[in-house]
Design a protein around this motif. Structure first.
Motif, mmCIF file in Angstrom:
data_model
loop_
_atom_site.group_PDB
_atom_site.id
_atom_site.type_symbol
_atom_site.label_atom_id
_atom_site.label_comp_id
_atom_site.label_asym_id
_atom_site.label_seq_id
_atom_site.Cartn_x
_atom_site.Cartn_y
_atom_site.Cartn_z
ATOM 1 N N THR A 124 51.726 58.200 34.423
ATOM 2 C CA THR A 124 50.686 58.984 35.098
ATOM 3 C C THR A 124 49.344 58.268 35.115
ATOM 4 O OG1 THR A 124 50.168 60.141 33.027
ATOM 5 C CG2 THR A 124 51.816 61.159 34.476
ATOM 6 N N LEU B 241 46.736 55.055 35.959
ATOM 7 C CA LEU B 241 46.449 53.966 36.882
ATOM 8 C C LEU B 241 45.601 52.944 36.131
ATOM 9 C CD1 LEU B 241 46.961 53.237 39.858
ATOM 10 C CD2 LEU B 241 44.709 54.195 40.389
ATOM 11 N N GLN C 134 50.196 51.309 38.555
ATOM 12 C CA GLN C 134 50.549 52.657 38.085
ATOM 13 C C GLN C 134 51.639 52.550 37.031
ATOM 14 O OE1 GLN C 134 49.303 55.643 39.804
ATOM 15 N NE2 GLN C 134 50.149 56.855 38.119
#
Length: 354
Positions: free
Chosen positions: A172, A174, A169
Motif C-alpha cells: 500500500t 508508494l 509501489q
C-alpha cells in the motif's frame, strides 16, 4: 552603480551555481549507489531461512562478514527410480569455499567459487538476488563480491551519473526512489530503483532490450523492518522475478534466452541480524565423505590430528591425506624396523642352510 550591478550579478551566479551543484549531488547516482553498498555493510552477521520457488525444501543462509554458509536440500532420483533427498552445505570460511553433499559423499574445496557453489547449491539468497545487477560475466554474483569495493567502483563507472526521481509501489506504500540507468555493451539498459527511505535498498530492476522493450522485471513485493542493537533496516520478505524470451548476441552469434518466473519467500520469524554467530560453522568437517576434491590452487586444511593436503593443482584432482608429523615419524620407524626384521630372518635362514 556599475559596481553594485556587477556585485548583484556575481551573487546571483554564485547562488545559482551552488544550487545547481547541490541539486546534482542530491540526484547523484554515485550517492545512491553508496547508499545501496552501505545497506550491506550494516549487516555484520545474518541468519535467516527462505523458500525458493524452484526447490521443494527451505534454505538457510548464515553470514559473518564475508564468511557464509548455505544449508539446502534437493530431491534426486536413483537409477532404480527411487526418490531421495540430498543435503548440501556450501560454505566460505574467509579463505576456502567448500561444497559438501551427504548422499554423494563428496566434498569440494576451492579458493575460487565454482558455478555449482554459487548457483546450484546456494541458488542466490533473496538479498543477493535483488543486487543481481552488480554481476557481470567476468564477475559472478556472490555475497563476497557484493562486499568487494571493486564491484561498486565498476558499477559507478558504467552507471549514468544522474539518478532520476521515480516511485515504486510496494503493498500500500508508494516509495520514493532514485532510478539509476546502467548501459550494457549489448545495447541493453538496466533500470535500478533504490528506495531512499529504505536505506537505498534495491526494490526493483527492469531490463530493456536495444529497442526499449522491457524483457525482465525483478521486484520486492514485501518489506519487513528488522531492529537490532545498532538500529534497524528494511528486509525483503517476498521477491519475484519474470523474464520473457529474447535474443542476445554472444560472440557474434545470436542466442535465444528463454523466459522464466520465480519468487523468494522469507520466513519472517527466522531473521536474525547482527546477532552472535559461532564462526566455526563456516569450516566444514569431512565426516562421512569418501572423496574430497580440489577445483583450483593448492589447499591445506587442518582436520583434527591430520593435515589434508591437495595434490598438484588441477581440475578436480583428488586429495591425499598425510598424517601429522608425529604420526608420520612413528610410521617411518615401523617400516624400517619391519624391513630390518625380514632381512634378519632371510639371512638367518640362508646361513642355516649352509
Amino acid at each position: 552603480m556599475i559596481v553594485k550591478e556587477w556585485l548583484c550579478v556575481f551573487i546571483f551566479l554564485s547562488v545559482s551555481i551552488a544550487s545547481a551543484a547541490a541539486s546534482v549531488d542530491a540526484n547523484s547516482s554515485h550517492q545512491a549507489l553508496t547508499g545501496a553498498e552501505n545497506y550491506l555493510l550494516k549487516i555484520n552477521t545474518l541468519d535467516y531461512t527462505f523458500k525458493f520457488s524452484k526447490y521443494d525444501h527451505p534454505l538457510r543462509f548464515r553470514s559473518s562478514g564475508i564468511m557464509t554458509r548455505s544449508d539446502s536440500a534437493f530431491e534426486v532420483m536413483t537409477k532404480g527410480g527411487k526418490k531421495l533427498t540430498e543435503n548440501v552445505i556450501v560454505a566460505f570460511n574467509g579463505e576456502i569455499y567448500q561444497d559438501k553433499r551427504d548422499l554423494s559423499m563428496i566434498m569440494t574445496c576451492s579458493r575460487e567459487p565454482s558455478n555449482s557453489m554459487l548457483k546450484s547449491s546456494q541458488c542466490w539468497t533473496p538479498i543477493e538476488y535483488i543486487y543481481k545487477w552488480c554481476q557481470t560475466k567476468e564477475h559472478p554474483l556472490s555475497w563476497q563480491s557484493l562486499h568487494n569495493p571493486l564491484t561498486w567502483n565498476r558499477i559507478r563507472e558504467i552507471a549514468d551519473p544522474i539518478a532520476e526521481q521515480s516511485e515504486v509501489q510496494i503493498g500500500t506504500e508508494l516509495l520514493n526512489c532514485a532510478r539509476i540507468i546502467i548501459k550494457k555493451k549489448s545495447g541493453f539498459k538496466t533500470y535500478i530503483y533504490l528506495a531512499k527511505d529504505r536505506g537505498f535498498l534495491p526494490v526493483k530492476r527492469e531490463v530493456l532490450d536495444s529497442d526499449g522493450k522491457i524483457i525482465s522485471v525483478l521486484k520486492v513485493e514485501k518489506l519487513l523492518k528488522v531492529s537490532d542493537e545498532q538500529g534497524s533496516l528494511w528486509f525483503p520478505i517476498i521477491v519475484s522475478a519474470t523474464q520473457g524470451d529474447f535474443d542476445i548476441k554472444i560472440n557474434d552469434k545470436t542466442e535465444l534466452m528463454t523466459g522464466f518466473e520465480l519468487n523468494y519467500t522469507v520466513e519472517s520469524g527466522s531473521i536474525k541480524v547482527n546477532q552472535k554467530i559461532d564462526e566455526e560453522i563456516f569450516t566444514l568437517n569431512y565426516d562421512g565423505m569418501q572423496n574430497v576434491y580440489l577445483n583450483k590452487n593448492e589447499v591445506y586444511l587442518p582436520v583434527e590430528d591430520r593435515i589434508v593436503k591437495l595434490d598438484q593443482p588441477s581440475s578436480a584432482s583428488k586429495i591425499r591425506i598425510e598424517e601429522s608429523a608425529d604420526s608420520s615419524r612413528w610410521t617411518a620407524y615401523l617400516i624400517v624396523a619391519n624391513t630390518l626384521f625380514f632381512i634378519a630372518i632371510f639371512l638367518f635362514l640362508r646361513f642355516k642352510k649352509t
